[in-house]
Motif scaffolding. Structure first.
Motif, PDB file in Angstrom:
ATOM      1  N   SER A   1       5.136  15.079   4.165  1.00 21.64           N
ATOM      2  CA  SER A   1       3.814  16.572   3.902  1.00 21.64           C
ATOM      3  C   SER A   1       3.883  16.557   5.581  1.00 21.64           C
ATOM      4  CB  SER A   1       2.345  16.720   3.557  1.00 21.64           C
ATOM      5  OG  SER A   1       1.980  17.199   3.263  1.00 21.64           O
ATOM      6  N   LYS A   2       3.906  17.968   5.838  1.00 20.56           N
ATOM      7  CA  LYS A   2       4.245  18.939   6.824  1.00 20.56           C
ATOM      8  C   LYS A   2       2.790  18.885   6.767  1.00 20.56           C
ATOM      9  CE  LYS A   2       6.878  22.703   9.170  1.00 20.56           C
ATOM     10  NZ  LYS A   2       7.227  23.651   8.740  1.00 20.56           N
ATOM     11  N   TRP A   3       1.906  19.533   6.253  1.00 26.70           N
ATOM     12  CA  TRP A   3       0.133  19.641   6.811  1.00 26.70           C
ATOM     13  C   TRP A   3      -0.896  18.881   5.201  1.00 26.70           C
ATOM     14  CZ3 TRP A   3      -4.160  21.540   3.330  1.00 26.70           C
ATOM     15  CH2 TRP A   3      -5.045  21.351   3.855  1.00 26.70           C
ATOM     16  N   LEU A   4      -1.217  18.262   5.959  1.00 28.01           N
ATOM     17  CA  LEU A   4      -2.279  17.239   5.885  1.00 28.01           C
ATOM     18  C   LEU A   4      -3.855  18.127   6.237  1.00 28.01           C
ATOM     19  CD1 LEU A   4      -1.019  13.894   6.431  1.00 28.01           C
ATOM     20  CD2 LEU A   4      -0.988  14.938   4.295  1.00 28.01           C
ATOM     21  N   PRO A   5      -4.691  18.173   4.605  1.00 29.69           N
ATOM     22  CA  PRO A   5      -5.770  18.205   4.638  1.00 29.69           C
ATOM     23  C   PRO A   5      -6.544  16.682   5.259  1.00 29.69           C
ATOM     24  CG  PRO A   5      -5.486  18.149   3.355  1.00 29.69           C
ATOM     25  CD  PRO A   5      -4.294  17.819   3.105  1.00 29.69           C
ATOM     26  N   GLN A   6      -7.007  15.869   6.729  1.00 32.11           N
ATOM     27  CA  GLN A   6      -7.301  15.107   7.580  1.00 32.11           C
ATOM     28  C   GLN A   6      -8.300  14.668   6.826  1.00 32.11           C
ATOM     29  OE1 GLN A   6      -5.478  13.554  11.484  1.00 32.11           O
ATOM     30  NE2 GLN A   6      -7.165  13.907  11.332  1.00 32.11           N
ATOM     31  N   ASP A   7      -9.295  15.341   6.798  1.00 28.81           N
ATOM     32  CA  ASP A   7     -10.441  14.505   6.720  1.00 28.81           C
ATOM     33  C   ASP A   7     -10.917  14.139   5.381  1.00 28.81           C
ATOM     34  OD1 ASP A   7     -13.487  14.620   7.005  1.00 28.81           O
ATOM     35  OD2 ASP A   7     -13.949  16.561   6.653  1.00 28.81           O
TER      36      ASP A   7
ATOM     37  N   GLN B   1       0.670  -1.427   0.085  1.00 31.25           N
ATOM     38  CA  GLN B   1       0.367   0.008   0.187  1.00 31.25           C
ATOM     39  C   GLN B   1       1.037   1.516   0.265  1.00 31.25           C
ATOM     40  OE1 GLN B   1      -0.931  -2.735   2.099  1.00 31.25           O
ATOM     41  NE2 GLN B   1      -2.383  -3.230   1.438  1.00 31.25           N
ATOM     42  N   ASN B   2       0.630   2.026  -0.488  1.00 30.12           N
ATOM     43  CA  ASN B   2       0.651   3.427  -0.325  1.00 30.12           C
ATOM     44  C   ASN B   2       0.808   4.237   0.584  1.00 30.12           C
ATOM     45  OD1 ASN B   2       2.067   3.188  -2.695  1.00 30.12           O
ATOM     46  ND2 ASN B   2       0.467   4.666  -3.761  1.00 30.12           N
ATOM     47  N   VAL B   3       1.759   4.754   1.626  1.00 31.42           N
ATOM     48  CA  VAL B   3       1.586   5.569   2.643  1.00 31.42           C
ATOM     49  C   VAL B   3       1.285   7.029   2.733  1.00 31.42           C
ATOM     50  CG1 VAL B   3       2.427   5.899   4.810  1.00 31.42           C
ATOM     51  CG2 VAL B   3       2.687   3.542   3.555  1.00 31.42           C
ATOM     52  N   ILE B   4       0.452   8.096   2.877  1.00 31.44           N
ATOM     53  CA  ILE B   4       0.969   8.983   2.902  1.00 31.44           C
ATOM     54  C   ILE B   4       0.988   9.647   5.010  1.00 31.44           C
ATOM     55  CG2 ILE B   4      -0.268  11.551   3.028  1.00 31.44           C
ATOM     56  CD1 ILE B   4      -2.110  10.815   0.736  1.00 31.44           C
ATOM     57  N   TRP B   5       2.492  10.370   4.907  1.00 30.22           N
ATOM     58  CA  TRP B   5       2.949  10.497   6.531  1.00 30.22           C
ATOM     59  C   TRP B   5       3.052  11.580   6.723  1.00 30.22           C
ATOM     60  CZ3 TRP B   5       7.831   6.764   7.800  1.00 30.22           C
ATOM     61  CH2 TRP B   5       7.617   7.025  10.043  1.00 30.22           C
ATOM     62  N   LYS B   6       1.698  12.295   8.089  1.00 34.63           N
ATOM     63  CA  LYS B   6       2.555  13.691   8.275  1.00 34.63           C
ATOM     64  C   LYS B   6       4.245  13.770   8.999  1.00 34.63           C
ATOM     65  CE  LYS B   6       0.043  17.119  10.980  1.00 34.63           C
ATOM     66  NZ  LYS B   6       1.856  17.617  12.209  1.00 34.63           N
ATOM     67  N   TRP B   7       4.806  14.455   8.146  1.00 40.01           N
ATOM     68  CA  TRP B   7       6.085  14.563   9.043  1.00 40.01           C
ATOM     69  C   TRP B   7       6.471  15.845   8.700  1.00 40.01           C
ATOM     70  CZ3 TRP B   7       9.288  11.080  10.819  1.00 40.01           C
ATOM     71  CH2 TRP B   7      10.191  11.145  11.785  1.00 40.01           C
ATOM     72  N   ASP B   8       6.942  17.162  10.169  1.00 37.87           N
ATOM     73  CA  ASP B   8       7.134  17.782  10.550  1.00 37.87           C
ATOM     74  C   ASP B   8       8.655  18.212   9.470  1.00 37.87           C
ATOM     75  OD1 ASP B   8       5.221  18.223  11.702  1.00 37.87           O
ATOM     76  OD2 ASP B   8       6.009  16.933  13.426  1.00 37.87           O
ATOM     77  N   GLU B   9       9.572  17.677   9.933  1.00 36.71           N
ATOM     78  CA  GLU B   9      10.657  18.213   9.088  1.00 36.71           C
ATOM     79  C   GLU B   9      11.024  18.122   7.682  1.00 36.71           C
ATOM     80  OE1 GLU B   9      13.272  16.518  11.766  1.00 36.71           O
ATOM     81  OE2 GLU B   9      12.282  17.770  14.033  1.00 36.71           O
ATOM     82  N   MET B  10      10.928  18.114   6.829  1.00 38.52           N
ATOM     83  CA  MET B  10      10.747  17.871   5.007  1.00 38.52           C
ATOM     84  C   MET B  10      12.054  17.780   5.219  1.00 38.52           C
ATOM     85  SD  MET B  10       7.830  17.246   4.793  1.00 38.52           S
ATOM     86  CE  MET B  10       8.442  16.667   3.059  1.00 38.52           C
ATOM     87  N   GLU B  11      13.553  19.111   5.623  1.00 33.10           N
ATOM     88  CA  GLU B  11      14.535  18.564   5.027  1.00 33.10           C
ATOM     89  C   GLU B  11      15.490  16.942   6.374  1.00 33.10           C
ATOM     90  OE1 GLU B  11      14.039  20.766   9.740  1.00 33.10           O
ATOM     91  OE2 GLU B  11      12.566  20.984   6.907  1.00 33.10           O
ATOM     92  N   ASN B  12      14.638  16.629   6.668  1.00 30.85           N
ATOM     93  CA  ASN B  12      14.906  15.433   6.895  1.00 30.85           C
ATOM     94  C   ASN B  12      13.886  14.475   7.418  1.00 30.85           C
ATOM     95  OD1 ASN B  12      17.213  14.264   8.948  1.00 30.85           O
ATOM     96  ND2 ASN B  12      15.676  14.911  10.554  1.00 30.85           N
ATOM     97  N   ILE B  13      13.841  13.532   6.787  1.00 28.09           N
ATOM     98  CA  ILE B  13      12.515  12.694   6.168  1.00 28.09           C
ATOM     99  C   ILE B  13      13.280  11.219   6.311  1.00 28.09           C
ATOM    100  CG2 ILE B  13      11.170  14.297   5.235  1.00 28.09           C
ATOM    101  CD1 ILE B  13      12.158  12.159   2.273  1.00 28.09           C
ATOM    102  N   PRO B  14      13.045   9.944   6.913  1.00 32.17           N
ATOM    103  CA  PRO B  14      12.977   9.073   7.312  1.00 32.17           C
ATOM    104  C   PRO B  14      13.794   8.373   6.386  1.00 32.17           C
ATOM    105  CG  PRO B  14      11.045   9.209   8.972  1.00 32.17           C
ATOM    106  CD  PRO B  14      10.904  10.240   7.557  1.00 32.17           C
ATOM    107  N   GLY B  15      13.429   8.478   5.076  1.00 30.48           N
ATOM    108  CA  GLY B  15      13.811   7.208   3.559  1.00 30.48           C
ATOM    109  C   GLY B  15      13.075   8.136   2.900  1.00 30.48           C
ATOM    110  N   ASN B  16      13.513   7.447   1.410  1.00 27.15           N
ATOM    111  CA  ASN B  16      13.340   8.204   0.412  1.00 27.15           C
ATOM    112  C   ASN B  16      12.251   6.539  -0.526  1.00 27.15           C
ATOM    113  OD1 ASN B  16      13.777  10.491  -0.338  1.00 27.15           O
ATOM    114  ND2 ASN B  16      15.407   9.342   0.521  1.00 27.15           N
ATOM    115  N   SER B  17      11.539   6.023   0.387  1.00 25.37           N
ATOM    116  CA  SER B  17      10.450   5.124  -0.338  1.00 25.37           C
ATOM    117  C   SER B  17       9.428   5.421  -1.448  1.00 25.37           C
ATOM    118  CB  SER B  17       9.874   4.044   0.683  1.00 25.37           C
ATOM    119  OG  SER B  17       9.032   2.528   0.185  1.00 25.37           O
ATOM    120  N   SER B  18       9.609   4.437  -2.678  1.00 27.36           N
ATOM    121  CA  SER B  18       8.860   5.649  -3.882  1.00 27.36           C
ATOM    122  C   SER B  18       7.391   5.363  -3.458  1.00 27.36           C
ATOM    123  CB  SER B  18       9.123   4.527  -4.412  1.00 27.36           C
ATOM    124  OG  SER B  18       8.459   2.647  -4.400  1.00 27.36           O
TER     125      SER B  18
END
Length: 334
Positions: free
Chosen positions: A172-178, A150-167
C-alpha cells in the motif's frame, strides 16, 4: 551530583559525559557559519520571520521571557530519564496517538482480521522511499517476508512496480500507521526507528525490528533495543540472514512482547491523556491571561546571575585578599 538517571538505573561516568560530548559534537558540526548563515540565524532575522519589519513588536529575546508554557514530546515517568521539571514544562509524549483508533479501510481491516497467525506492519516512513533501496535488498526482504506464516502489510511507494505477488503480503502506498498498530493481530512492527513510529508502537505494546538509516534513527533504535522492546539491524549493514534471524527472534521470543506491553501499561497510565493535557493547560493559560507564575526566575536573570558568577566573584575576591594579606604578613614579620 548526577541528576540524570536512565529508567531508575545509576548513571556511570561514561553516560554522564554523553550529553556534553554529544552537544559538543553538534556544535563542532554546526558552528562554522559564513556571514550569510550567521545573518539567517541572528535574532534580527528571526524577528523578521515572526512579524516582518514592525518596529512596535518586541525583540525576539524579550519574547522568550514571556513564554508561559512549554510542551515537551516526552513522558519521563515511563521513558526516563527522571528529571526535576519546572511547573511550566508539560510533557505530552504520545500526542500523535489517537485516544481511540479510527476504523481501518475495508481492505486493510479484512486483511488483518483474517490473519490467523498474526500480521506484521512494515514501514520505513516517508523519507526513505522504495526507490532508495537497492534491488538486492528489496529482493532479500521480499524473500524473507513472503516465506512467513504471518501476513505482512508493506508500505510501498511504487504500486506499479511491487517486489512480488505473495498471498501473505499486502502493498500500500499510504497506511494509517497508528490505527494499524492498534489492531490486536499485529505481532511486529518493522520500522526505520523514527521517533514517532517508535512511540506509537510502544503505546500499542508492539515489539519492533528496527532498520535505522540516518539522523536520530540509530539512536532511537539503540534505546529501543536497550529497553528490550525488539532488535535492530542498520540498513547499511543489511544481510538477508541477519534480517531473517532477528525477525524470527522477535516473533518467536515472547520476552520482547512482554517487555513492550508492560511499558505500554505504564505509558498509558496518566491522569489525562496527552491530548487532554494539551487542552487543559492551553485553556489554563487562556483563563489566566498568561501564566508567568509558572516561569522559572532564571528566565529574567542575566548570564552572570543565572550562573552565580557574581557569587563566585565575591568568594574569589575574598580568597585573593586573604592570600595577599597572608603574603603581606609573611613579608613583614615584625
Amino acid at each position: 551530583m548526577r541528576v540524570l538517571a536512565d529508567n531508575g538505573h545509576n548513571v556511570t561516568i561514561v553516560t554522564s559525559l554523553k550529553p556534553p560530548i554529544r552537544h559538543k559534537d553538534f556544535n563542532v558540526i554546526h558552528v562554522p557559519l559564513n556571514a550569510a548563515e550567521e545573518q539567517r540565524m541572528s535574532a534580527t532575522y528571526l524577528e523578521m520571520l515572526l512579524y516582518g519589519h514592525d518596529s512596535e513588536m518586541p525583540k525576539y529575546e524579550d519574547l522568550t521571557k514571556n513564554v508561559s508554557l512549554i510542551f515537551f514530546n516526552s513522558h519521563s515517568l515511563s521513558e526516563g530519564p527522571i528529571r526535576p521539571n519546572l511547573p511550566g514544562i508539560i510533557e505530552i509524549g504520545g500526542i500523535q496517538v489517537k485516544d481511540q483508533p479510527d476504523p481501518l479501510p475495508n481492505d486493510i481491516a479484512n486483511f488483518l482480521d483474517n490473519s490467523k497467525h498474526g500480521a506484521i506492519l512494515f514501514s520505513l516512513g516517508s523519507n526513505v522511499r522504495s526507490s532508495h533501496l537497492s534491488q538486492e535488498v528489496v529482493t532479500s526482504m521480499y524473500r524473507v517476508l513472503s516465506g512467513l506464516k504471518q501476513n505482512v502489510i508493506w508500505k510501498w511507494d511504487e504500486m506499479e512496480n511491487i517486489p512480488g505477488n505473495s498471498s501473505n503480503i499486502m502493498f500500500s502506498k499510504w497506511l494509517p500507521q497508528d490505527d494499524i498498530l492498534a489492531h490486536p493481530n499485529i505481532k511486529l512492527f518493522i520500522t526505520h526507528a523514527g521517533k514517532g513510529g517508535i512511540i506509537e508502537s510502544q503505546y500499542h505494546g508492539k515489539p519492533m525490528l528496527a532498520l535505522p538509516v540516518f539522523a536520530d534513527q540509530p539512536y532511537n533504535a539503540a534505546v529501543m533495543v536497550n529497553l528490550g522492546f525488539g532488535l535492530s539491524l542498520e540498513m547499511i549493514k543489511f544481510e538477508e540472514t541477519l534480517f531473517k534471524d532477528r525477525l524470527n527472534e522477535v516473533l518467536d521470543n515472547p520476552k520482547y512482547t512482554q517487555s513492550v506491553e508492560n511499558f505500554s501499561r505504564l505509558y498509558r497510565d496518566r491522569p489525562l491523556t496527552a491530548r487532554e493535557t494539551v487542552l487543559y493547560w492551553t485553556e489554563y493559560v487562556l483563563r489566566h491571561h498568561g501564566a508567568k507564575h509558572l516561569q522559572s526566575p532564571i528566565v529574567h536573570m542575566s548570564f552572570i546571575e543565572a550562573n552565580n558568577l557574581d557569587i563566585f566573584g565575591i568568594f574569589l575576591s575574598i580568597l585573593v585578599v586573604n592570600i595577599l594579606f597572608i603574603q603581606f604578613l609573611k613579608g613583614h614579620p615584625g
